[in-house]
Design a protein around this motif. Structure first.
Motif, PDB file in Angstrom:
ATOM      1  N   ASN A   8     -17.653  69.307  36.527  1.00 44.21           N
ATOM      2  CA  ASN A   8     -18.695  68.516  37.187  1.00 44.21           C
ATOM      3  C   ASN A   8     -18.157  67.617  38.292  1.00 44.21           C
ATOM      4  O   ASN A   8     -18.552  66.452  38.390  1.00 44.21           O
ATOM      5  N   SER A  10     -17.767  66.007  41.833  1.00 48.13           N
ATOM      6  CA  SER A  10     -18.480  65.775  43.091  1.00 48.13           C
ATOM      7  C   SER A  10     -17.620  64.906  43.981  1.00 48.13           C
ATOM      8  O   SER A  10     -16.818  64.112  43.498  1.00 48.13           O
ATOM      9  N   LYS A  11     -17.795  65.098  45.271  1.00 51.87           N
ATOM     10  CA  LYS A  11     -17.101  64.235  46.220  1.00 51.87           C
ATOM     11  C   LYS A  11     -18.042  63.962  47.381  1.00 51.87           C
ATOM     12  O   LYS A  11     -18.606  64.890  47.972  1.00 51.87           O
ATOM     13  N   SER A  17     -22.668  64.136  50.758  1.00 51.94           N
ATOM     14  CA  SER A  17     -22.050  64.959  49.733  1.00 51.94           C
ATOM     15  C   SER A  17     -21.258  66.109  50.347  1.00 51.94           C
ATOM     16  O   SER A  17     -21.768  66.852  51.178  1.00 51.94           O
ATOM     17  N   ARG A  21     -21.176  68.635  42.087  1.00 50.79           N
ATOM     18  CA  ARG A  21     -21.122  69.079  40.691  1.00 50.79           C
ATOM     19  C   ARG A  21     -20.499  70.468  40.542  1.00 50.79           C
ATOM     20  O   ARG A  21     -21.143  71.430  40.154  1.00 50.79           O
ATOM     21  N   SER A  56     -15.437  61.654  43.428  1.00 50.10           N
ATOM     22  CA  SER A  56     -16.385  60.544  43.263  1.00 50.10           C
ATOM     23  C   SER A  56     -16.819  60.490  41.811  1.00 50.10           C
ATOM     24  O   SER A  56     -16.904  59.420  41.213  1.00 50.10           O
ATOM     25  N   THR A  57     -17.112  61.662  41.235  1.00 54.89           N
ATOM     26  CA  THR A  57     -17.395  61.754  39.801  1.00 54.89           C
ATOM     27  C   THR A  57     -16.816  63.062  39.289  1.00 54.89           C
ATOM     28  O   THR A  57     -16.476  63.946  40.067  1.00 54.89           O
ATOM     29  N   GLY A  58     -16.690  63.160  37.965  1.00 53.88           N
ATOM     30  CA  GLY A  58     -16.180  64.395  37.374  1.00 53.88           C
ATOM     31  C   GLY A  58     -14.695  64.336  37.097  1.00 53.88           C
ATOM     32  O   GLY A  58     -14.024  63.362  37.445  1.00 53.88           O
ATOM     33  N   THR A  59     -14.192  65.370  36.439  1.00 50.26           N
ATOM     34  CA  THR A  59     -12.798  65.375  36.007  1.00 50.26           C
ATOM     35  C   THR A  59     -12.079  66.630  36.482  1.00 50.26           C
ATOM     36  O   THR A  59     -12.580  67.738  36.330  1.00 50.26           O
ATOM     37  N   ASN A  68      -7.036  63.054  37.424  1.00 49.08           N
ATOM     38  CA  ASN A  68      -7.740  62.235  38.419  1.00 49.08           C
ATOM     39  C   ASN A  68      -6.879  61.079  38.938  1.00 49.08           C
ATOM     40  O   ASN A  68      -6.930  60.730  40.105  1.00 49.08           O
TER      41      ASN A  68
END
Lengths: 366, 359
Positions: A8, A10-11, A17, A21, A56-59, A68
């Motif tokens: 998941n 995202s950057k 964006s 995801r 930005s989010t996710g691993t 990360n």
């Protein structure tokens, strides 16, 4: 065990964006090609793996360990950017040997690794040259050799053959895969060239507007693409609008413009549903009366492509189809204006639900 | 171009180039980087002055004509649109500079917008357009200049592969519709073969050969061309026997019958066969027994790398579907057919590597 995995991820840059995801795994020893138009997020994806960007989010994980927070230098990944930066004051050999030396390898070993990498990129004859004495294509190959010699087990290549002439690129792409396989590296190779991706990849990832459109081995992606955009990007086809006429058993029929009926594979289709059918250029045969589907038209254009010739046929119902013929030799079998039939089998037809935003938008290369 | 040369010190970027281009002809110049192809069209454009030779347009020497008076449309890879002007303003800029009447400006600009299919984007600024769209505007602007001779230097070079493949046909159609004479420089052989009336092959500042696309690909005069315009198998051999129109050539442990005249027994030669003319399978005559070393699925074609017992490597491109059962490690027969697609070349004096070198 996957070498690299995205969960998941995202950057975005200033709220825009770039990757949205994204979830996938790359296996150890795998050669992955990331294919997509300019601006689709390919380079962002590579830079995230290299540790030059943070999600930005996710691993992101390497060997199931989240990375990360791991700095770039500790990732054991060699990143070869599109805009390669060689040390101008070092020779070709010194540039290539720099990585292993910096990692504390003995000089003799570092130099021999460097020479071997230079041989692979066909620059073994220029070890003492300085970057400025080389063409752009040669400099790119030095950068590639530097990545190969670095000793990292993960190779991240951003358009590694982009600055090369078409003919040299053709030779080197097979070489590149061979090197990666022989040395047991895992490679992630970004390109916008579909032929390049098809010929070197174990698996292909198709990106569009920051999202994964499809991910699989080249044959699967070619035979059963996840959508119209993928089908178009991965290999030329005609896409025609139609309506499901009848379904049942192992066969369905689709009605094209002017009532032309095409036999298609059975699919989860509903009668009267609007659909798009896709037929690849190389799956159609001209003047073959044994095909399951035969449509009449006339030749509008012939395009000589070297190893093949492509015919553009305007069907009598106004639609356009293409036929790519290999092994035809020097002379055209058909000429502009000739009446021909376009033949293809039921199994050669790809079917897609009618896209909500129209066919045109799916075919845009953005 | 008559005997055009351009020297930089001791280095000859162009070396005695003779090319004749007909009115309304579309000619592509291809060659590896550094072969002189860009230098050549810059000489035609007037950006570079040749050291020797003559360049004539419609029978008149242009060497003393300044760039701006040569009436040549010039489009290059790095798109140079005015960033602060809209598509429409970019297209009408030249007309405005030449003091055309307001009516003419509107009419011609609209015509150009239609030609390059950009009417719905006329108010957009360059940065809002894709690379392909920007390049179309650049082409439209060059056409608007009213010249009939067009020089295109890698006009599609900066674009995505798929966009490039589409746009080249649009470019070709535009040139035909408007009756333009075009010299188009590219490093992409397929681009050249697919749109040119004739192709000029260059290497090391010299013209290697000029021909129609199908001739260049299927019956080139030189080994360099054979290798440069597409993948091929080059088999080194020796002439063993000579008949009227064919010879027997020994390649490794194999004896091949190849069409060709004027060879001598004992002469070293190179036999060339394109990979798409090689057939594989157990039904094929057992001339060459090979082991399959590599298989890669390319879509329409599947690419096989084969190796015979003598270690000779052969590349075969087989339409996918015709041979789908063949796997790595398996043995198969390879056939080169009845000789129709085999070409016979003299072994190059300076060696094969030097002859084929791409840089």
């Amino acid at each position: 065990m996957p070498t690299v995995s995205f969960m998941n991820v995202s950057k975005s840059f200033d709220g825009v964006s770039a990757l949205d995801r994204v979830t996938f795994d790359v296996d150890d020893g795998e050669y992955l090609c990331v294919l997509g138009p300019t601006g689709s997020g390919k380079t962002t994806l590579l830079r995230l793996i290299a540790g030059l960007l943070k999600p930005s989010t996710g691993t992101i994980s390497f060997d199931d360990e989240p990375v990360n927070e791991m700095i770039s230098q500790n990732r054991n990944a060699a990143y070869v950017p599109q805009q390669y930066a060689l040390f101008p004051h070092l020779t070709v050999l010194e540039n290539v040997a720099f990585g292993p030396l910096a990692r504390g390898r003995p000089e003799s070993e570092a130099l021999s690794m460097a020479m071997k990498s230079l041989e692979l990129v066909r620059l073994a004859g220029r070890p003492t040259a300085f970057p400025k004495e080389l063409s752009g294509g040669m400099q790119q190959r030095v950068a590639l050799a530097r990545g190969l010699a670095s000793g990292a087990r993960l190779l991240l290549l951003d358009e590694p053959l982009g600055a090369l002439d078409a003919r040299l690129r053709l030779d080197l792409r097979h070489k590149l895969r061979q090197i990666v396989k022989e040395t047991g590296l895992t490679a992630i190779h970004v390109t916008h060239d579909r032929d390049e991706a098809m010929s070197v990849a174990d698996r292909i990832m198709i990106l569009r507007r920051g999202r994964i459109q499809d991910y699989g081995n080249p044959k699967r992606v070619y035979d059963r693409p996840a959508g119209i955009f993928v089908a178009n990007l991965i290999g030329g086809a005609a896409f025609l609008e139609g309506v499901v006429e009848a379904t049942g058993g192992d066969s369905s029929t689709v009605r094209l413009r002017e009532g032309v009926i095409v036999k298609t594979p059975s699919h989860l289709l509903t009668t009267n549903e609007p659909v798009i059918i896709g037929v690849r250029k190389e799956r159609t045969r001209l003047a073959d009366y044994n095909a399951e589907n035969i449509i009449e038209g006339d030749v509008r254009e012939t395009r000589f492509l070297g190893n093949s010739r492509e015919y553009v046929v305007r069907l009598d119902n106004g639609d356009t189809m293409y036929s790519r013929q290999f092994q035809e030799g020097k002379n055209e079998r058909f000429r502009i204006g000739d009446k021909v039939t376009v033949g293809f089998d039921r199994s050669d037809v790809l079917i897609f639900a009618y896209p909500p935003q129209g066919l045109g938008r799916e075919l845009e290369i953005v | 171009m008559r005997g055009v040369s351009k020297a930089y010190g001791n280095i000859k970027a162009l070396d005695d180039v003779w090319v004749h281009i007909e009115d309304k002809e579309y000619v592509c110049i291809v060659g590896p980087s550094g072969c002189g192809k860009s230098t050549l069209i810059k000489c035609v454009a007037g950006i570079i002055q040749p050291t020797e030779g003559e360049i004539l347009v419609d029978g008149h020497s242009v060497l003393n004509v300044p760039i701006e008076d040569r009436k040549i449309g010039y489009v290059f890879q790095d798109i140079a649109l005015f960033p602060h002007l809209s598509v429409k303003q970019n297209l009408s800029y030249g007309l405005a500079v030449r003091n055309a009447s307001a009516n003419t400006v509107t009419t011609v600009t609209n015509e150009m917008l239609d030609l390059v299919k950009m009417r719905d984007r006329s108010k957009s600024y360059p940065r809002e357009l894709s690379g392909g769209a920007q390049q179309k505007v650049a082409v439209g602007r060059a056409i608007e200049s009213g010249s009939h001779l067009f020089l295109l230097d890698e006009p599609l070079g900066a674009l995505d592969a798929l966009v490039r493949a589409e746009l080249r046909y649009e470019l070709r159609r535009l040139a035909s519709d408007l009756g333009l004479t075009v010299i188009h420089v590219t490093h992409d052989q397929e681009e050249a073969l697919s749109i040119a009336d004739r192709v000029v092959i260059m290497k090391g500042g010299r013209v290697v050969e000029v021909g129609k696309p199908a001739e260049i690909y299927h019956s080139p005069q030189s080994l360099f061309t054979e290798n440069f315009v597409g993948e091929t198998n080059l088999l080194e051999g020796t002439i063993m026997e000579i008949a009227v129109t064919s010879c027997k050539v020994k390649v490794g442990t194999h004896m091949m019958s190849v069409l060709g005249k004027g060879k001598k027994v004992g002469q070293k030669v190179v036999v060339a066969v394109r990979p798409e003319f090689i057939t594989l399978g157990s039904a094929v005559p057992s001339e060459w027994e090979c082991r399959i070393k590599e298989v890669s699925f390319l879509g329409g074609l599947t690419r096989y790398t084969l190796e015979d017992d003598g270690g000779l490597e052969i590349l075969a491109h087989v339409p996918s579907g015709e041979s789908s059962s063949l796997r790595i490690g398996e043995r198969t027969n390879a056939s080169f057919g009845d000789g129709e697609h085999m070409l016979l070349f003299d072994y190059p004096i300076e060696g094969l590597g030097k002859e084929l070198a791409l840089e």
